[in-house]
Design a protein around this motif. Structure first.
Motif, mmCIF file in Angstrom:
data_model
loop_
_atom_site.group_PDB
_atom_site.id
_atom_site.type_symbol
_atom_site.label_atom_id
_atom_site.label_comp_id
_atom_site.label_asym_id
_atom_site.label_seq_id
_atom_site.Cartn_x
_atom_site.Cartn_y
_atom_site.Cartn_z
ATOM 1 N N MET B 308 0.815 -1.214 0.000
ATOM 2 C CA MET B 308 0.000 0.000 0.000
ATOM 3 C C MET B 308 0.849 1.264 0.000
ATOM 4 N N TYR B 345 -3.344 -2.105 -7.385
ATOM 5 C CA TYR B 345 -3.280 -2.845 -6.125
ATOM 6 C C TYR B 345 -4.656 -3.414 -5.781
ATOM 7 N N LYS B 351 -14.279 -6.124 0.612
ATOM 8 C CA LYS B 351 -15.510 -5.430 0.993
ATOM 9 C C LYS B 351 -15.235 -4.018 1.505
ATOM 10 N N THR B 352 -14.124 -3.846 2.209
ATOM 11 C CA THR B 352 -13.823 -2.521 2.763
ATOM 12 C C THR B 352 -13.087 -1.640 1.766
ATOM 13 N N TYR B 353 -12.107 -2.220 1.071
ATOM 14 C CA TYR B 353 -11.243 -1.388 0.246
ATOM 15 C C TYR B 353 -11.425 -1.605 -1.251
ATOM 16 N N GLY B 354 -12.199 -2.624 -1.625
ATOM 17 C CA GLY B 354 -12.237 -2.954 -3.040
ATOM 18 C C GLY B 354 -13.491 -2.510 -3.766
ATOM 19 N N LEU B 355 -14.641 -2.699 -3.107
ATOM 20 C CA LEU B 355 -15.895 -2.558 -3.840
ATOM 21 C C LEU B 355 -16.796 -1.508 -3.227
ATOM 22 N N ASN B 356 -17.626 -0.918 -4.078
ATOM 23 C CA ASN B 356 -18.768 -0.171 -3.587
ATOM 24 C C ASN B 356 -19.921 -1.168 -3.605
ATOM 25 N N ILE B 358 -22.912 -1.245 -2.720
ATOM 26 C CA ILE B 358 -24.282 -0.901 -3.075
ATOM 27 C C ILE B 358 -24.401 -0.484 -4.530
ATOM 28 N N ARG B 363 -20.326 -0.489 -12.875
ATOM 29 C CA ARG B 363 -19.793 0.744 -12.295
ATOM 30 C C ARG B 363 -18.612 0.461 -11.372
ATOM 31 N N LEU B 367 -14.682 2.027 -12.190
ATOM 32 C CA LEU B 367 -14.471 3.165 -11.279
ATOM 33 C C LEU B 367 -13.037 3.707 -11.253
ATOM 34 N N ALA B 368 -12.054 2.818 -11.332
ATOM 35 C CA ALA B 368 -10.676 3.291 -11.175
ATOM 36 C C ALA B 368 -10.098 3.869 -12.465
ATOM 37 N N LYS B 421 -11.654 -4.771 -12.173
ATOM 38 C CA LYS B 421 -11.526 -3.328 -11.993
ATOM 39 C C LYS B 421 -10.081 -2.893 -12.212
ATOM 40 N N TRP B 422 -9.152 -3.696 -11.708
ATOM 41 C CA TRP B 422 -7.750 -3.288 -11.836
ATOM 42 C C TRP B 422 -7.158 -3.683 -13.165
#
Lengths: 389, 516
Positions: B308, B345, B351-356, B358, B363, B367-368, B421-422
């Motif tokens: 990170m 990365y 769930k916390t750092y990867g996805l929205n 909802i 989308r 996003l990135a 996404k990445w």
């Protein structure tokens, strides 16, 4: 029939909102024996509640980012006072005064956005402070008195109408033409959307439902326009609201900025790690809301034709209620401009209808509170049910 | 009959459109450890939710018999009353409260609503002894590690006079030592007569500890294996789970390694809160084109922190050192700068750092790198759909439409979305942090294949993993970390479990700097 039920179930949030609007409208239609829909009152309804709709548009963005803005009512008063000082005390030309007032709104947004986004103080606290600060500054500026009257041309902002280019008597032709154009645009967009859904193999709503939906919508729009045309035509307030709806719906649905706003509210950490500058997003959303609140402040002052210290009292709560009735989530990431407008209309029709049947301000407040609670309660209930099944 | 504590007969549970459980039978012997395995979406969690009353009686078909009585649980309290306690993967502890308060949460030692603190603490001390936790019951839960929190959960279950303990992925977030301790504890509890149901993806644990193994696949019971009757290998279980023989857990790959594309030089990072604590200590490393490089290390060795901090300084303070791409020094002071420079990365915590969660699949995927589907900041939705569709097919994301909300998907599918996404940012260096955590064997294989494919396309891939076989099976080269330093570098040929472990232990134990 089954598709219809499924459609309804999957979009219960959107439809629920519209059903609420229809029910409340119907209720007041009966209670006021139709007066609520007479052309003069319909025009009044828009003029009286235009600024709630304007504020709701700004507020929904703030709430989508997971924040709240309690200060807008005070900002409405403060900007009204500024415009009064400029135009009435200092004879600043109207257009320049309007621009300066909007600029003051932007600066207020910069001030609050800075504390929220970059220092990290919760928006509830910062804007609660703002609510007190700007109310206090309003009192100071106006010295506790009302300032009146504004120059005549300032009145257009709230009391003006689109001119009738065709000069017919009785019916406002331009209004009819505009609503006709709007109907055609809606038909075109719906079918364009349908075509691309078919092209990408998305689930397509059965044609007859689309047609029924369009027919109803177009009927309502044209009927509404006809009523307005019987009076004085389209008020400037409606034009302002309409332009805001178009601009902000486009921003939220079709631009990178819109995506960033939804992503920031949906999961801030993930948005940060996706290269989105979430602090900057929150900052600009507050600046935007400052400008919007300033616009509402100008409309409010123009409507009263005076700058008063008590202007916009509790207006922030109407705007926030409108956004939540319109389906936004306290946690952020969810909400639409159209939803906020529908919510605002619910609030507006209640304000107007209850005044018409002579309900006092005491019970008006209580009833609006109950409606907010029920609307959001219904939404939460449905979400829980969806989560369990 | 009498030696079964629990029988679930012909359980069928349907959700709109899906049959999640189809005539499932489960018989659990008293005083034994019974494992429940299956791919994600096989129905394990649903079955346990039926058992514990999360799905109330009446919303499913079939019968539940606990100690030979038919049960109709309306909610989780009723199942706890008879002694069935479930410990979920996401621990349900309140971080600011003490261990003792957490143990008796909802079940307070009290008289007439007044807390009896003396009893709370003395009772919890006894329970903590029973689970082998030496910390004071007054310690706040947020100050102890995940492994110990797991023990607190078990102590909490014991306080409810548990007869049947259900553990959902208890070791997923634990390091090797903590996992071993936990399994030992389960054996201890077994001796005291407590029956356990263990849901786990870690098949080595399952085969070593359990007395019977029930395999679920697509909502149906495949078989129940008794481990005392036949010797059970991991391959044997996998065969049952996926319904076919997996010839290899790792796809074959011929690596074509090119020139160095990315270098990290003299990298130092300090802890964001404790300013004088060095989390990364003078790390030097390089990745070549087409190479898969593994990073092994114990929890807290600084692997995530390293990744990170490289990724736009998303972690840490006072970062010094330099990054080189294709021999030229690059700066990556923000995440968006890192993305522009071709670094991606994939976080360990999707769930916390990867996805929205909802928002919908497409989308999330775009996003990135919204630039790629927009001009003048206006998004071209057609292009978005086409691109997302392409990646959905490439990674085999199993959903009916792209408009599905990410939060409703299985872990494997979610992980594939994050990976998409990445990939969508077209990186040259892809850092994957625990890319297969908490996902099933089938999806794991697919992700491994993707990693190989990306490397073959010329990307440099850095894989951080706590599962040693995974690091060994994937990597061309392995860096081993310990306490923020790189303690070893091994080529594919010279690396085996033993050598890596030796470097991992490095200068001794490590217990710092894991970020949450």
């Amino acid at each position: 029939m089954e598709t219809l039920i499924n459609l309804f179930r999957n979009n219960i949030r959107q439809y629920g909102m519209i059903i609420a609007l229809v029910l409340i409208t119907g209720l007041f239609w009966i209670l006021t024996e139709g007066i609520i829909f007479n052309p003069l009152n319909l025009t009044n309804l828009i003029l009286q509640n235009g600024f709630i709709l304007v504020l709701a548009v700004g507020m929904v963005l703030v709430i989508i980012t997971g924040n709240i803005d309690l200060s807008v009512g005070s900002v409405v008063a403060f900007v009204g006072a500024i415009s009064g000082v400029l135009m009435i005390n200092n004879n600043v030309p109207v257009v320049l005064a309007i621009i300066l007032s909007l600029l003051v709104g932007a600066l207020i947004g910069v001030w609050q956005g800075f504390w929220i986004a970059y220092i990290g103080i919760p928006s509830f606290i910062v804007t609660l402070a703002g609510m007190l600060i700007f109310r206090g500054l309003t009192l100071y500026l106006l010295d506790g008195q009302s300032l009146a009257p504004f120059p005549d041309s300032f009145g257009i902002l709230s009391g003006g109408f689109l001119p009738d280019l065709f000069g017919s008597d009785g019916l406002h032709i331009l209004t009819i033409i505009l609503s006709g154009i709007l109907s055609l645009v809606l038909i075109y967009m719906e079918f364009k959307n349908r075509k691309s859904q078919v092209q990408y193999n998305f689930e397509v709503i059965p044609l007859w439902i689309t047609v029924t939906k369009l027919a109803l919508l177009i009927y309502v729009i044209n009927w509404f326009a006809y009523q307005l045309a019987l009076n004085k035509g389209i008020p400037m307030v409606l034009v302002i609201v309409f332009v805001l709806i178009i601009i902000y719906t486009f921003i939220m649905n079709n631009t990178v900025m819109g995506r960033h706003i939804y992503a920031t509210g949906g999961n801030k950490k993930a948005a940060d790690l996706s290269g989105i500058k979430t602090k900057r997003v929150v900052f600009w959303v507050f600046v935007n809301n400052g400008v919007i609140a300033a616009l509402a402040g100008l409309m409010f002052a123009s409507r009263l034709d005076s700058a008063t210290p008590a202007a916009g009292n509790m207006l922030e709560l109407d705007a926030i209620a409108a956004v939540f009735i319109g389906g936004a989530s306290m946690a952020g990431g969810v909400g639409t401009v159209i939803g906020a407008i529908v919510g605002g209309l619910v609030m507006g029709i209640m304000n107007n209808g209850m005044s018409l049947i002579g309900i006092g301000i005491d019970w008006q407040q209580a009833i609006k509170g109950m409606v907010l609670l029920l609307a959001v309660g219904f939404d939460v209930y449905n979400k829980n049910k969806a989560g369990n099944s | 009959m009498s030696d079964y504590i629990l029988e679930m007969r012909n359980i069928t549970k349907t959700f709109p459109g899906v049959k999640a459980l189809d005539n499932v039978n489960l018989k659990v012997e008293k005083g034994k450890i019974h494992a429940l395995v299956g791919e994600n979406g096989a129905g394990k969690s649903t079955l346990m939710k039926v058992l514990s009353g999360v799905y109330p009686s009446g919303t499913y078909d079939g019968g539940i018999y606990f100690e030979e009585n038919e049960c109709h649980f309306k909610d989780i309290n009723q199942s706890e009353d008879v002694g069935i306690v479930i410990i979920h993967q996401e621990l349900a502890l309140s971080p600011f409260l003490s261990i003792a308060e957490n143990i008796f949460l909802g079940n307070e030692r009290q008289s007439k609503q007044i807390m009896n603190w003396k009893e709370t603490f003395s009772e919890s001390k006894k329970l903590l002894d029973q689970v082998g936790l030496k910390d004071s019951p007054e310690t706040a839960v947020m100050n102890i590690g995940v492994g110990k929190q797991q023990l607190v959960e078990i102590a909490k279950a014991l306080s409810k006079n548990v007869k049947l303990l259900i553990l959902d992925e208890p070791t997923a977030a634990l390091n090797e030592t903590d996992s071993e301790n936990l399994l030992k504890l389960l054996n201890e509890l077994k001796k005291q007569g407590i029956t356990s149901i263990l849901i786990s993806h870690k098949l080595n644990e399952v085969s070593s500890i359990s007395d019977s193994i029930t395999i679920l696949r697509d909502g149906q019971t495949v078989e129940t294996i008794k481990t005392n009757e036949e010797k059970v290998s991991e391959d044997r279980i996998i065969k049952g789970m996926v319904g076919r023989e997996l010839t290899s857990r790792f796809p074959q790959r011929v690596s074509e390694i090119g020139e160095t594309i990315f270098e990290v030089k003299d990298w130092n990072v300090y802890h964001p809160a404790q300013r004088d604590r060095k989390v990364i200590d003078n790390v030097n490393m390089h990745i070549r084109r087409g190479e898969v490089v593994g990073i092994a290390g114990l929890m807290g060795a600084g692997r995530t922190e390293l990744a990170m901090s490289i990724f736009g300084k998303a972690y840490g303070k006072k970062i010094t050192g330099s990054l080189y791409k294709n021999g030229k020094e690059v700066t990556a002071n923000t995440v968006s700068e890192a993305i522009t420079n071709g670094i991606a990365y994939v976080s360990e915590d999707r769930k916390t750092y990867g996805l929205n969660l909802i928002d919908d699949i497409k989308r999330n995927i775009t996003l990135a790198n919204l630039k790629r589907i927009s001009s003048n900041s206006i998004i071209d939705e057609r292009k978005e759909i086409t691109e997302a569709q392409f990646l959905r097919e490439k990674l085999n994301i199993k959903t009916p439409t792209l408009e599905q909300v990410a939060g409703n998907l299985s872990g494997g599918n979610q992980q594939k979305i994050v990976l998409s996404k990445w990939i969508f940012t077209e990186p040259d260096i892809l850092i994957l942090d625990e890319p297969t955590r908490g996902i099933d064997v089938g999806a794991k294989f697919e992700i491994y294949s993707q990693i190989n494919e990306l490397a073959a396309e010329g990307m440099g891939v850095l894989v951080i993993s706590s599962e040693l076989p995974e690091v060994l099976g994937l990597s061309d080269r392995i860096y081993v970390m310990n306490e923020g330093r790189i303690t070893g570098e091994l080529d594919r040929g010279e690396a085996d479990q033993e050598s890596v472990m030796r470097y991992m232990a490095g200068a001794g134990g490590a217990n710092n700097g894991n970020i949450n």
